[in-house]
Write a protein that holds these residues in place. Structure first.
Motif, short mmCIF file in Angstrom:
data_model
loop_
_atom_site.label_atom_id
_atom_site.label_comp_id
_atom_site.label_asym_id
_atom_site.label_seq_id
_atom_site.Cartn_x
_atom_site.Cartn_y
_atom_site.Cartn_z
N GLN A 26 4.11 -6.04 8.88
CA GLN A 26 3.72 -5.49 7.58
C GLN A 26 3.44 -6.66 6.65
O GLN A 26 4.15 -7.68 6.68
CB GLN A 26 4.83 -4.61 7.00
CG GLN A 26 4.49 -3.98 5.67
CD GLN A 26 5.59 -3.06 5.18
OE1 GLN A 26 6.18 -2.34 5.96
NE2 GLN A 26 5.87 -3.09 3.88
N CYS A 27 2.39 -6.56 5.87
CA CYS A 27 2.03 -7.65 4.96
C CYS A 27 3.15 -7.93 3.97
O CYS A 27 3.87 -7.00 3.55
CB CYS A 27 0.75 -7.29 4.21
SG CYS A 27 -0.73 -7.33 5.26
N PRO A 28 3.34 -9.17 3.57
CA PRO A 28 4.36 -9.49 2.57
C PRO A 28 4.14 -8.72 1.26
O PRO A 28 3.05 -8.21 0.99
CB PRO A 28 4.20 -11.01 2.37
CG PRO A 28 3.53 -11.49 3.61
CD PRO A 28 2.64 -10.38 4.06
N TYR A 29 5.19 -8.64 0.48
CA TYR A 29 5.16 -7.88 -0.78
C TYR A 29 4.03 -8.42 -1.68
O TYR A 29 3.88 -9.62 -1.87
CB TYR A 29 6.50 -7.99 -1.50
CG TYR A 29 6.54 -7.25 -2.80
CD1 TYR A 29 6.69 -5.86 -2.83
CD2 TYR A 29 6.43 -7.93 -4.02
CE1 TYR A 29 6.72 -5.18 -4.02
CE2 TYR A 29 6.46 -7.25 -5.22
CZ TYR A 29 6.61 -5.86 -5.21
OH TYR A 29 6.64 -5.19 -6.40
N GLY A 30 3.25 -7.49 -2.25
CA GLY A 30 2.14 -7.83 -3.13
C GLY A 30 0.80 -7.87 -2.44
O GLY A 30 -0.24 -7.96 -3.10
N TYR A 62 -1.99 3.43 1.58
CA TYR A 62 -0.84 4.23 2.05
C TYR A 62 0.11 3.29 2.81
O TYR A 62 -0.30 2.65 3.80
CB TYR A 62 -1.31 5.37 2.95
CG TYR A 62 -0.17 6.18 3.57
CD1 TYR A 62 0.66 6.96 2.77
CD2 TYR A 62 0.07 6.14 4.94
CE1 TYR A 62 1.69 7.69 3.32
CE2 TYR A 62 1.09 6.88 5.50
CZ TYR A 62 1.91 7.64 4.69
OH TYR A 62 2.93 8.37 5.24
N ASN A 63 1.38 3.20 2.33
CA ASN A 63 2.36 2.30 2.94
C ASN A 63 1.82 0.88 3.06
O ASN A 63 1.94 0.23 4.11
CB ASN A 63 2.82 2.82 4.31
CG ASN A 63 3.72 4.04 4.19
OD1 ASN A 63 4.28 4.31 3.12
ND2 ASN A 63 3.87 4.78 5.27
N GLN A 109 -9.91 7.13 4.08
CA GLN A 109 -9.43 8.34 3.40
C GLN A 109 -7.95 8.49 3.71
O GLN A 109 -7.44 7.90 4.68
CB GLN A 109 -10.22 9.57 3.84
CG GLN A 109 -10.13 9.86 5.33
CD GLN A 109 -10.98 11.06 5.71
OE1 GLN A 109 -11.74 11.56 4.90
NE2 GLN A 109 -10.84 11.51 6.96
N CYS A 110 -7.26 9.28 2.90
CA CYS A 110 -5.82 9.44 3.09
C CYS A 110 -5.55 10.06 4.46
O CYS A 110 -6.25 10.98 4.88
CB CYS A 110 -5.22 10.32 2.00
SG CYS A 110 -5.07 9.47 0.41
N PHE A 137 0.40 9.61 -0.85
CA PHE A 137 1.85 9.80 -0.88
C PHE A 137 2.24 10.88 0.12
O PHE A 137 1.44 11.74 0.48
CB PHE A 137 2.33 10.20 -2.29
CG PHE A 137 1.99 9.18 -3.35
CD1 PHE A 137 2.81 8.09 -3.55
CD2 PHE A 137 0.85 9.31 -4.13
CE1 PHE A 137 2.50 7.15 -4.53
CE2 PHE A 137 0.53 8.38 -5.09
CZ PHE A 137 1.36 7.29 -5.30
N ASP A 138 3.51 10.84 0.52
CA ASP A 138 4.02 11.86 1.45
C ASP A 138 4.38 13.15 0.72
O ASP A 138 4.34 14.22 1.32
CB ASP A 138 5.26 11.33 2.18
CG ASP A 138 4.90 10.22 3.16
OD1 ASP A 138 3.85 10.34 3.80
OD2 ASP A 138 5.67 9.25 3.26
#
Length: 607
Positions: A369-373, A393-394, A400-401, A415-416
């Motif tokens: 997962q990419c680092p924060y930001g 998303y995440n 598209q979603c 969002f979930d």
């Protein structure tokens, strides 16, 4: 001022006579009152008891005076008098108690209800000789028993000292065979801690051998050697003997004193260096063939994580050192640890060199997962999503979603679930559900409720009652009644009848009124409205039930039970049977052939 003496025939009733004078009280202690005169009781052969002369003292007398207990210098009593010592014919001493005190009574023999203690009779034996044996107070040790404080016992439950049961031995005494001894015997010459099973406290006692885990030091069993720090054959010694020159280090005790075991050779799992055994060689040394050496030999060149020399590394290695996992700052490449991944596997993923990054790549480092930001798109980490994949998303970018997620058009985010107070429908959030899906379950709008309704909310279980439309309600409406949780217009079993004149709140009643009848479909009607038959003054039926018959009375058709008729028939049948049996018995009595012949013979004899 003068005194006047008057001559009288007798003294007044409130005065006493003393030497022909009337006095208020006897003037000296040698006199006492007798017949309203102050006299010396001894001259009359009597005894002085307080202020009066008596013929006999209540308890004892000494020198013509009455006492409740004998004076100390004449403490024994015999025949009502106080004496210094008991006579030979009454040499036994019985201590008796009375209201005013106690007496040491000289007797010829002891009473049967008392015990002998020395030369005295006692009601109970004192603690020093608490055992009454054949009427004599005896000490427990005189009969080979032990005194537990209240009685003599064959064995003390804890310890014994001088034939007394004790919980602890006196100072400088030791425990041996549950007894307190001053010196240990030859069969148990050592001092060690013995657990007290009664007080659960360990005390010093005599033992033959030191228990496991303890060592002998100056005739004492100790858990740690304090003055002699080497241990050989479970004994504390000043230095190891030549037959056991190797020492192994023990952990220090509470006093930070180290002990060392003396061994003939080190254990198989230890290594030796200068006659000292180590589980792991000191820094700068490596274990090989039970010895600590400075450098590993050529046939065992590698050093494993236990600082021992090995022929080959079983897992990973960097240079000549073996590792289970590569050290920090290095990466696993096949079976080696390298500081930089080679071109054949250039990417670092979880501290391993790989040829392909399955996730997101930043400067040859692969992230799940990419680092924060940062956000991820096509295995790259970006500052923001590109225009062709603007939905996030995440922390990943999408065209598209994803399915079953919710779209936020303002922020292009997925969002979930919707925020509190919002409802989800076709990946959008609404303040209330639309008409095509008016109900909601767990925050999501649906077009059909497979359960119970509470407003627009669809419930799996209804907490109170529900109506025909499966609406949850707290109580049934007017003119409907709970059947379980279901509200129905039919009357319940507790109120089965429909009232002739229903009230505003209730049309079902427990029973019809006195002037009413109940129909077969449980409706109350007037008696005059019954077009059929009346049963039990309660029911209006079209036909009488079984075991009844119709009887007309005052223009009404009544159903009368046949049970009284059946009972009467049974009673009449019984009466007829009894009469027939009685007639048969009378006939047999008069027309029995044998009895008839006997009566005829008697008649002939009479004539």
């Amino acid at each position: 001022m003068y005194t006047l003496f008057v001559c009288m025939d007798s003294c007044p009733t409130d005065k006493l006579i003393f030497k022909n004078h009337c006095v208020s009280s006897c003037p000296n202690s040698d006199t006492a009152i007798y017949k309203r005169e102050c006299v010396q009781c001894s001259q009359l052969g009597m005894y002085k008891d307080n202020q009066h002369c008596v013929n006999r003292c209540k308890v004892v007398q000494f020198k013509n005076r009455c006492f409740n207990t004998c004076p100390p210098d004449v403490k024994f009593a015999h025949n009502g008098s106080c004496i210094q010592i008991c006579l030979l014919n009454a040499s036994k001493v019985d201590e008796q108690q009375h209201d005013q005190g106690s007496l040491l009574l000289c007797t010829e023999k002891y009473p049967t209800n008392k015990f002998t203690f020395g030369n005295n009779c006692v009601s109970s034996c004192p603690q020093s000789k608490s055992l009454p044996l054949n009427g004599i107070c005896t000490a427990c040790h005189e009969v080979g028993k032990f005194d537990d404080g209240s009685k003599c016992v064959d064995k003390c439950r804890n310890l014994q000292h001088d034939f007394r049961c004790v919980d602890y031995c006196p100072y400088k005494f030791k425990i041996y065979n549950n007894s307190c001894v001053r010196n240990c015997p030859l069969v148990a010459p050592l001092l060690g801690l013995i657990s007290n099973n009664y007080t659960h406290v360990s005390k010093q006692g005599c033992v033959a051998n030191c228990p496991e885990g303890e060592f002998l030091e100056e005739n004492k069993c100790v858990s740690w050697c304090f003055s002699r720090h080497f241990i050989y054959n479970n004994t504390c010694v000043e230095k190891c003997p030549t037959g056991a020159p190797f020492i192994t280090d023990k952990k220090p005790n509470w006093y930070y004193i180290r002990n060392y075991d003396c061994l003939k050779q080190c254990k198989d799992t230890h290594y030796s260096l200068n006659f000292t055994c180590f589980e792991k060689c000191p820094h700068g040394f490596y274990g090989h063939k039970k010895q600590c050496i400075k450098k590993c030999p050529e046939d065992f060149p590698y050093i494993n994580h236990g600082h021992t020399c090995v022929e080959n590394c079983q897992t990973l290695h960097q240079g000549m050192n073996c590792y289970d996992t590569c050290p920090q700052g290095t990466y696993q490449f096949d079976e080696t640890c390298v500081q930089n991944c080679p071109s054949s596997k250039p990417y670092n993923y979880n501290s391993k060199c790989v040829d392909v990054c399955p996730h997101f790549l930043i400067q040859n480092t692969c992230y799940e997962q990419c680092p924060y930001g940062l956000v991820g798109y096509q295995r790259k980490c970006l500052l923001k999503c590109p225009t062709e994949a603007k939905y996030r998303y995440n922390w990943e970018c999408f065209v598209q979603c994803p399915n079953n997620t919710i779209l936020n058009l303002q922020k292009y985010s997925c969002f979930d679930s919707c925020p509190n107070g919002k409802f989800k429908y076709q990946q959008l959030c609404y303040d209330q559900c639309p008409l095509q899906a008016p109900y909601y379950v767990k925050g999501e709008c649906v077009d059909f409720c497979d359960g119970y309704l509470k407003g627009s909310k669809c419930l799996e279980h209804c907490p109170h009652f529900y109506d025909n439309n499966f609406n949850c309600i707290k109580e049934c409406p007017k003119n409907s009644y709970p059947h379980g949780k279901f509200c129905k217009t039919d009357c319940p079993q507790s109120l089965p009848f429909t009232a002739l004149f229903p009230s505003i709140n209730n049309r079902c009643v427990e029973k019809c009124n006195n002037y009413e009848l109940a129909t077969e479909n449980y409706k109350c009607i007037l008696s005059s409205q019954c077009s059929g038959v009346i049963y039990d003054d309660t029911w209006c039926f079209q036909a009488c039930p079984s075991q009844t018959y119709i009887k007309q009375t005052d223009g009404k058709n009544l159903c009368i039970s046949l049970i009284p008729v059946y009972l009467m028939i049974c009673i009449l049948s019984l009466i007829v049977f009894i009469n027939i049996a009685f007639g048969i018995k009378v006939w047999w009595h008069f027309y029995n052939p044998e009895q008839w012949l006997q009566r005829r013979d008697k008649s002939n004899e009479t004539h």
